[in-house]
Scaffold this motif. Structure first.
Motif, PDB file in Angstrom:
ATOM      1  N   ALA A  27       0.627  -1.646  -0.329  1.00 28.77           N
ATOM      2  CA  ALA A  27       0.160  -0.089   0.215  1.00 28.77           C
ATOM      3  C   ALA A  27       1.321   1.291  -0.158  1.00 28.77           C
ATOM      4  CB  ALA A  27      -0.778  -0.108   1.529  1.00 28.77           C
ATOM      5  N   ILE A  28       1.829   1.361   0.550  1.00 29.61           N
ATOM      6  CA  ILE A  28       2.571   2.372   0.940  1.00 29.61           C
ATOM      7  C   ILE A  28       3.616   3.063  -0.993  1.00 29.61           C
ATOM      8  CG2 ILE A  28       5.091   2.994   1.641  1.00 29.61           C
ATOM      9  CD1 ILE A  28       4.272   1.682   4.811  1.00 29.61           C
ATOM     10  N   THR A  29       3.643   1.924  -1.432  1.00 29.24           N
ATOM     11  CA  THR A  29       4.420   1.428  -2.384  1.00 29.24           C
ATOM     12  C   THR A  29       3.542   1.769  -3.492  1.00 29.24           C
ATOM     13  OG1 THR A  29       6.058  -0.220  -1.857  1.00 29.24           O
ATOM     14  CG2 THR A  29       5.488   0.120  -4.540  1.00 29.24           C
ATOM     15  N   LEU A  30       1.805   2.046  -3.338  1.00 34.41           N
ATOM     16  CA  LEU A  30       1.460   1.507  -4.583  1.00 34.41           C
ATOM     17  C   LEU A  30       0.705   3.618  -4.695  1.00 34.41           C
ATOM     18  CD1 LEU A  30      -0.029  -1.650  -5.619  1.00 34.41           C
ATOM     19  CD2 LEU A  30       1.294  -0.341  -6.455  1.00 34.41           C
ATOM     20  N   PRO A  32       0.147   6.816  -4.065  1.00 40.72           N
ATOM     21  CA  PRO A  32       0.483   8.144  -4.440  1.00 40.72           C
ATOM     22  C   PRO A  32       0.695   9.800  -3.997  1.00 40.72           C
ATOM     23  CG  PRO A  32      -2.297   8.553  -4.668  1.00 40.72           C
ATOM     24  CD  PRO A  32      -1.721   7.052  -3.896  1.00 40.72           C
ATOM     25  N   ASN A  33       1.213   9.708  -2.157  1.00 43.25           N
ATOM     26  CA  ASN A  33       1.968  10.737  -1.802  1.00 43.25           C
ATOM     27  C   ASN A  33       2.795   9.656  -1.041  1.00 43.25           C
ATOM     28  OD1 ASN A  33       0.022   8.888  -0.422  1.00 43.25           O
ATOM     29  ND2 ASN A  33      -1.133  11.665   0.508  1.00 43.25           N
ATOM     30  N   SER A  34       2.852   8.615  -0.280  1.00 42.04           N
ATOM     31  CA  SER A  34       4.233   8.190   0.117  1.00 42.04           C
ATOM     32  C   SER A  34       5.440   7.683  -1.015  1.00 42.04           C
ATOM     33  CB  SER A  34       3.118   6.944   0.944  1.00 42.04           C
ATOM     34  OG  SER A  34       2.415   6.155   0.077  1.00 42.04           O
ATOM     35  N   THR A  35       6.016   6.380  -0.044  1.00 42.56           N
ATOM     36  CA  THR A  35       6.988   6.216  -0.955  1.00 42.56           C
ATOM     37  C   THR A  35       7.678   4.970   0.552  1.00 42.56           C
ATOM     38  OG1 THR A  35       9.044   5.537  -2.150  1.00 42.56           O
ATOM     39  CG2 THR A  35       9.177   7.169  -0.338  1.00 42.56           C
ATOM     40  N   LEU A  36       8.025   4.147   0.044  1.00 36.21           N
ATOM     41  CA  LEU A  36       8.670   2.772   1.137  1.00 36.21           C
ATOM     42  C   LEU A  36      10.232   3.024   1.474  1.00 36.21           C
ATOM     43  CD1 LEU A  36       8.160   1.102   3.165  1.00 36.21           C
ATOM     44  CD2 LEU A  36       8.150  -0.941   1.399  1.00 36.21           C
ATOM     45  N   SER A  54       8.031  -9.395  -1.139  1.00 34.42           N
ATOM     46  CA  SER A  54       7.221  -8.918  -0.892  1.00 34.42           C
ATOM     47  C   SER A  54       7.007  -7.554  -1.528  1.00 34.42           C
ATOM     48  CB  SER A  54       7.503  -8.180   1.106  1.00 34.42           C
ATOM     49  OG  SER A  54       7.176  -9.555   1.391  1.00 34.42           O
ATOM     50  N   GLY A  55       7.791  -7.671  -2.520  1.00 37.74           N
ATOM     51  CA  GLY A  55       7.765  -5.834  -3.697  1.00 37.74           C
ATOM     52  C   GLY A  55       8.441  -4.809  -3.048  1.00 37.74           C
ATOM     53  N   VAL A  56       9.281  -5.322  -2.074  1.00 35.80           N
ATOM     54  CA  VAL A  56       9.758  -3.994  -1.522  1.00 35.80           C
ATOM     55  C   VAL A  56      10.191  -3.210  -2.418  1.00 35.80           C
ATOM     56  CG1 VAL A  56      11.376  -3.184   0.553  1.00 35.80           C
ATOM     57  CG2 VAL A  56       9.843  -4.637   0.750  1.00 35.80           C
TER      58      VAL A  56
END
Length: 353
Positions: A27-30, A32-36, A54-56
Motif C-alpha cells: 500500500a505504501i509503495t502504490l 500516490p503520496n507515500s514511498t517505502l 514482498s515487492g519492496v
C-alpha cells in the motif's frame, strides 16, 4: 503543497508480522503520496527475505534491527505491525525519534499503555493513526451519511456487530494472538477490536454507560480469549451487542437499527470486492443498496490519509490530527472493560456517565 511523498519505514517483517507488513508495504509503495524507503527486522536475513518476496522497492534500505530504521534520517514515518507486547516500547521510541506513527491494532494491551503512547506522540508533535482499514473506505462515509439522516434513519436504537472466523488447529497452537508473551488479547484484541470500533462509530463515539461480558466466553489453557461477546447499554436507552470468535464460522456483519431505518453490512471489515462495496438500507421509503466504487483499495486509502496529515504537519505547520487518539482510546477502554467483566465473573462494568 508540493508533491514530495512521505518517506516510510516498516518495523517488523519477521514471520509473525509478515502478512500485515506485506499488505501495508504494498500500500505504501502504490499510494500516490507515500514511498517505502526502509524495512527492518530483528535480523538482517529476515529483512532481506521479506524484501525479496514482498515487492519492496530495490531502492529501499534493508536493516537488521528496528533501531536502524528509526535512526535513518530519510525515514519520516513508520508503520509498526509488531506483536502488541512490543508496541509500547517501539511506539514511544519512534515518537521520541520524531517519526510519525501508523501503528497496527490492537495498539496497546490496555489503556494505561495507550496513554503512554499518546503522551509520547503529543510531546513530540507526531501524527498517530491505528491500522483499522475499514474506517478509511469511502463506503464508511456513505453509511454515516445515511445514519445521520434523521428523516430516513432517525436515531440509533441498537447495534449488533459480529466478526468470527473458524481457525485451524495450527493457528490455535501457534499464532501470536494466542500467546500471552506476545499478545494475550486473543480474539478480543483482534476480531473484537473491529466490533467495538464499529459500535462506537455507529454511536458517534459516545461511550456506553454500562457493559457486561456475556456468559459462554471460551479461553485457552493460557487464559487467552478465543470466543466472547458483550452487551452495552447507554444512558439514553441505546443498546449494542457484539460477538468475536476464533471458533465460529466466518462472519463480518454489522446491523444498525434506528427509529426510522436500518443499515446492514455483511463485509464491513474487508469488502468482498476491492473496487466496489455496498450496504443494505431500509426505511419508510423502501429498501435499497448503497453502492460505492473506488479506484484504490482501502489500505491505500488509509496510507493516503495518514500521509496527507503528515504532509500538512511537515509543510504547513499544522497540528497533528487528534481525533484518532480519542477514537482509539475509547476503543481501548471498551476492550479493557470487556476483559475486566470476564475476569470478574461476567459482572457489569461502568464506563460512561
Amino acid at each position: 503543497m508540493a508533491d514530495t511523498p512521505i518517506r516510510f519505514g516498516v518495523l517488523g517483517c519477521a514471520e509473525v508480522s509478515r502478512t500485515l507488513s506485506k499488505k501495508l508495504s504494498r500500500a505504501i509503495t502504490l499510494c500516490p503520496n507515500s514511498t517505502l524507503v526502509a524495512v527492518g527486522s530483528s535480523s538482517l536475513d529476515e529483512a532481506k527475505e521479506f524484501a525479496a518476496k514482498s515487492g519492496v522497492p530495490p531502492s529501499a534500505k534493508i536493516y537488521g534491527s528496528y533501531e536502524a530504521v528509526l535512526d535513518d534520517p530519510d525515514v519520516e514515518a513508520v508503520y509498526v505491525p509488531l506483536p502488541p507486547k512490543l508496541h509500547l516500547g517501539w511506539a514511544v521510541l519512534a515518537a521520541k525519534k520524531k517519526k510519525h506513527l501508523l501503528l497496527e491494532k490492537p495498539v496497546a494491551l490496555n489503556v494505561a499503555e495507550f496513554d503512554q503512547i499518546v503522551e509520547a506522540c503529543e510531546a513530540n508533535g507526531v501524527q498517530f493513526m491505528d491500522g483499522t482499514l475499514w474506517m478509511h473506505h469511502p463506503r464508511t462515509s456513505k453509511m454515516k451519511e445515511f445514519l445521520s439522516d434523521t428523516q430516513r434513519f432517525g436515531h440509533v436504537k441498537t447495534v449488533h456487530s459480529i466478526f468470527s472466523v473458524a481457525v485451524n488447529d495450527d493457528f490455535l497452537k501457534n499464532d501470536i494472538r494466542l500467546k500471552p508473551d506476545l499478545d494475550g488479547l486473543g480474539s478480543l484484541g483482534d476480531a473484537g477490536w473491529y466490533c467495538i470500533r464499529s459500535i462506537l462509530w455507529a454511536c458517534d463515539y459516545e461511550l456506553p454507560k454500562t457493559l457486561v461480558a456475556l456468559h459462554g466466553s471460551v479461553l485457552n489453557e493460557a487464559g487467552v480469549i478465543l470466543d466472547c461477546g458483550s452487551s452495552l447499554q447507554w444512558e439514553d436507552g441505546k443498546t449494542a451487542t457484539f460477538h468475536c470468535s476464533y471458533l465460529s464460522n466466518l462472519t463480518t456483519d454489522i446491523t444498525i437499527v434506528g427509529t426510522k431505518g436500518t443499515l446492514q453490512v455483511n463485509d464491513f471489515i474487508i469488502p468482498y470486492e476491492e473496487k466496489s462495496a455496498s450496504s443494505s438500507v431500509a426505511s419508510k421509503t423502501g429498501f435499497m443498496e448503497l453502492v460505492v466504487t473506488l479506484d484504490l483499495p482501502q489500505e491505500i486509502c488509509m496510507v493516503r490519509e495518514f500521509s496527507r496529515l503528515v504532509k500538512s504537519i511537515k509543510e504547513c505547520g499544522s497540528e497533528p490530527e487528534s481525533k484518532w487518539l480519542s477514537i482509539r482510546r475509547k476503543t481501548q477502554l471498551v476492550m479493557d472493560a470487556v476483559k475486566a467483566s470476564i475476569a470478574k465473573g461476567f459482572k457489569p462494568i461502568q464506563l460512561g456517565v
